[in-house]
Design an enzyme around this catalytic site. Sequence first.
Site, PDB file in Angstrom:
ATOM      1  N   SER A  68      -2.480  -3.486   1.192  1.00 17.74           N
ATOM      2  CA  SER A  68      -3.860  -3.808   1.548  1.00 17.74           C
ATOM      3  C   SER A  68      -4.789  -2.974   0.694  1.00 17.74           C
ATOM      4  CB  SER A  68      -4.063  -3.463   3.030  1.00 17.74           C
ATOM      5  OG  SER A  68      -5.432  -3.344   3.328  1.00 17.74           O
ATOM      6  N   TYR A  86      -3.827   2.619  10.087  1.00 22.38           N
ATOM      7  CA  TYR A  86      -3.427   1.439   9.323  1.00 22.38           C
ATOM      8  C   TYR A  86      -3.573   1.710   7.821  1.00 22.38           C
ATOM      9  CZ  TYR A  86      -3.461  -3.258   7.371  1.00 22.38           C
ATOM     10  OH  TYR A  86      -3.175  -4.363   6.610  1.00 22.38           O
TER      11      TYR A  86
END
Lengths: 250, 372
Positions: free
Chosen positions: A148, A161
Amino acid sequence: MKLLSDRFALITGASQGLGRALALAYASEDVRGLALVARGKEPLQKLKSKIDKIAPATNVVIIQADLGSITDIERVVAITLEACGGRLDILVNNASTLGPVPMSYLLDYPADDFQQVLNVNLISPFLLIQNLLAAMIDHGGSIINVTSDAGRVGYPGWGAYGISKFGLEGLSQTWAAELAETPVRVNWVDPGNMNTAMHRGAEPNEDPTAWADPAAVTDIFVFLASAASQSVRGQRLEAQSNWRNAITKG
Amino acid sequence: MLLPPGLPSTKNIRKRAKPVSVHRTVPFHLPSELNADRPPERRGLARDRVRLLVLDRNTGKVTHTRFDQITEFLDPGDLLVFNSSRTLPATLAGRLGHSRSAVEVRLTELLPDGTWLALLLLQPAILRGKDVLTKGLRLDFGRELSCEVLEQDQRIPRLWKLRFSKSGTEFLDSVYRIGQPVRYRYLSAPWRLSYYQNVYALQPGAAEMPSAGRAFTWRLLLQLRHRGVETAAITLHAGLSSYLDNDLDRQHLASEEEYWISEEAVAKIRRAKDSGRRIVAIGTTVVRALESIAAESGGEVRACHQYTQLRVTADYRLQIVSGLLTGLHEPEASHLDLLAAFVAPGMIYTAYNEAIEQRYLWHEFGDLNLIL
């Protein structure tokens, strides 16, 4: 013969979002077999029924598991190895957990949740690669880790995250380096903004229709899983960019 | 048949003036502190830094080294044959269907008819007469898994045939949810299943880890390949090493063990054999698989999927395997008997004496012995 017809793939986080789209994309390329892992059994069963219809030749094995648990990972590995007959071609580490939603600052992040996010997003890809390597190292295999933008930039509020994805980027680089002399390829892909339940949970105030449908970003994952990408290794690619131009041939 | 060439003087060795038979003879006393009670990684060693005793088949020369130095003893062209069987969590805690008494099941082998051969262990209270194992009993394991007890094994009466309520992937899924690895008393902790896997393990099915290969790391395997040492893999789902019954264990009866040899492995083995290169079995299970098929096929290996009960003993003429990497296991006559197919009994005896004197560690997490 389609692109993946002689190949067996394991996809984690396969019941929804990108994982589900990848399962369908691989099935439409006549993948030989699919081991699909997710926490929820019902959506996996539905997905299997769907794939059984569109790709009856694909052997689909569904595995309900929590990738935050080491014993569950051992079970996933064993069932996958049994199903693929000891020869795995493609491993997509797609499963991710966002952690508690709405996401909190690190300042307020509960330690147990931090640990759980690292277990699922970072430790499980490490263990799956380590335990499945034997099934890939002789014949070659393609490992694709889903990363990501939050793994490159420390955005406030993306908590564990983002940090887990920083870890995943390092993990991917190190695996790629250690496996450089083997026929196993490791690449990692940032799929970009997608209209998934996870992303909607992460940014509830944004307009999700501005984000890509996960089904629209699967091309790169099919490419990396196929023989066409034989020489592509150790690269970080972005699904929603002109990735074909970004590839440096190894 | 292997008997000690003379009674040793070391205090570690139990004196027996008149061994009754090979099965009653225990040539070595193993001090309990030499049981490896934990994996090397949990006693401060890298996985591949256990000790290695290299025994020369021809001269009996013993060399003490470290496992990660094994490359020095192997030549380019040597073929190492591994057993890629993956260890199951083969111990299942169940209850007798009618009385709810606890029973432990140790899965041994999946039979061709889809039933399992398994060791059944009743709680001591039950053995005193409350319950008796009989055909037709039902055992429950939770997770919607149960089984029917079919007949008792004729050859190994501690084993029973079981028909489970699930098969295939569903069965595997349940077993991995409820099972634990087969563990023995000398362990210092209930080490989890991942400690019982070889790095190269593939399909699940071994009741116990084929432990001779445990010390191999990927780094070492890649290093060997780089050096031109070849590797091949067969699969033999190893059964139990103990039936928890002294008389049976002394006989060391192997249950029927399922094995596969692929075309790919056959090609490598044939090439090595034809060009006179060494074929080194990584574990006695590999010896059993390769020698079983050779015994059936006029000394040749061929691709197959079948079962074996072969027991390799001192007078067995090895047809395929020329070297062996093995762990140090129960110092019972039967294990030494197998080694005696490779080297003269006296040499083994000397080497084992040295291993005890040098404080080698025994069992699946212990040190290793390479016979070349």
